[in-house]
Design an enzyme around this catalytic site. Structure first.
Site, PDB file in Angstrom:
ATOM      1  N   ASP A 110      -1.421  -0.348   6.150  1.00  0.00           N
ATOM      2  CA  ASP A 110      -1.761   0.256   7.438  1.00  0.00           C
ATOM      3  C   ASP A 110      -3.247   0.177   7.753  1.00  0.00           C
ATOM      4  O   ASP A 110      -3.648   0.488   8.881  1.00  0.00           O
ATOM      5  CB  ASP A 110      -1.389   1.748   7.420  1.00  0.00           C
TER       6      ASP A 110
ATOM      7  N   ASP B 199       0.869  -1.168   0.000  1.00  0.00           N
ATOM      8  CA  ASP B 199       0.000   0.000   0.000  1.00  0.00           C
ATOM      9  C   ASP B 199       0.913   1.227   0.000  1.00  0.00           C
ATOM     10  O   ASP B 199       2.101   1.130   0.317  1.00  0.00           O
ATOM     11  CB  ASP B 199      -0.895  -0.035   1.239  1.00  0.00           C
TER      12      ASP B 199
ATOM     13  N   ASP C 150      -0.234   5.053   0.884  1.00  0.00           N
ATOM     14  CA  ASP C 150      -0.501   6.102   1.860  1.00  0.00           C
ATOM     15  C   ASP C 150      -0.478   5.562   3.287  1.00  0.00           C
ATOM     16  O   ASP C 150      -1.121   4.561   3.609  1.00  0.00           O
ATOM     17  CB  ASP C 150      -1.850   6.754   1.576  1.00  0.00           C
TER      18      ASP C 150
END
Length: 222
Positions: A183, A7, A9
């Site tokens: 996250d 991922d 961001d």
């Protein structure tokens, strides 16, 4: 060979590139700050809560791109990278990417942010493969302000990855190991598909899920 998926961001960068792009455009006087900050903050809270209407968000977020030609957007993006992105790329993220490269793994960033914003970031990080929100273009390469195809968000990340692998004549089982670093609770569908899911600076929901399933929890922040 192994497959290492990341991922973007809040995983490889200490921030949200979509949010930072909006703030950058506001700082240049190219977007109405009050309206966009208020609306963007509401969408971002929905994302954190796992309730984001991705189509409504995309319609809001990408529409301003249609106002400018690509040369102008590319110039703005170079300034955006220097001001907003370079300062939030952690050394540890670069090191983890380098470790996978040294091991001979195939690397990919898979993100729910659009390709215009994220492709230069992927290049800066040295990751050649990118799955992102695709944007519709007119016949001359100008953005129409509309997204295109399946959004790479939640289960859509699984759909897009499987389609990409199928085009290569592969599945996840074609790789000895498949890693995914994220996250967000929104990435649990894809984290659950790979052999080696890794929670990176996770939100509370993902942290609890990771601990319950024995997934490693790490930080890539300096």
């Amino acid at each position: 060979m192994n497959l290492a998926l990341f991922d973007l961001d809040h995983t490889l960068i200490n921030g949200d590139s979509d949010v930072e792009w909006t703030r950058f455009m506001i700082s240049r006087g190219l977007l109405d700050g009050d309206h966009h900050n208020r609306t963007n903050d509401a969408f971002y809270q929905d994302y954190l809560d796992g309730t984001l209407d991705i189509q409504a968000y995309l319609a809001f977020q990408v529409a301003p791109l249609a106002r400018y030609d690509r040369a102008t957007l590319d110039r703005l993006h170079r300034e955006f990278m220097a001001e907003r992105i370079f300062p939030v790329i952690p050394r540890k993220a670069r090191e983890r990417i380098a470790e996978h490269k040294a091991a001979g793994d195939l690397l990919m960033i898979i993100t729910a942010t659009n390709r215009f914003v994220t492709a230069p970031i992927a290049r800066e990080l040295g990751v050649d493969n990118l799955i992102a929100i695709e944007l519709e273009e007119d016949g001359e390469g100008k953005f129409t302000g509309r997204p295109s195809g399946v959004p790479s968000y939640r289960e859509g990340k699984v759909t897009r990855l499987m389609a990409w692998l199928a085009e290569r004549g592969e599945t996840l089982d074609s790789y000895g190991k498949s890693y995914f670093y994220s996250d967000s609770r929104n990435d649990i569908p894809l984290l659950s598909k790979v052999t080696d899911p890794v929670a990176v600076n996770p939100d509370d929901t993902l942290r609890a899920h990771a601990l319950a399933h024995g997934w490693p929890v790490i930080s890539l922040r300096d």
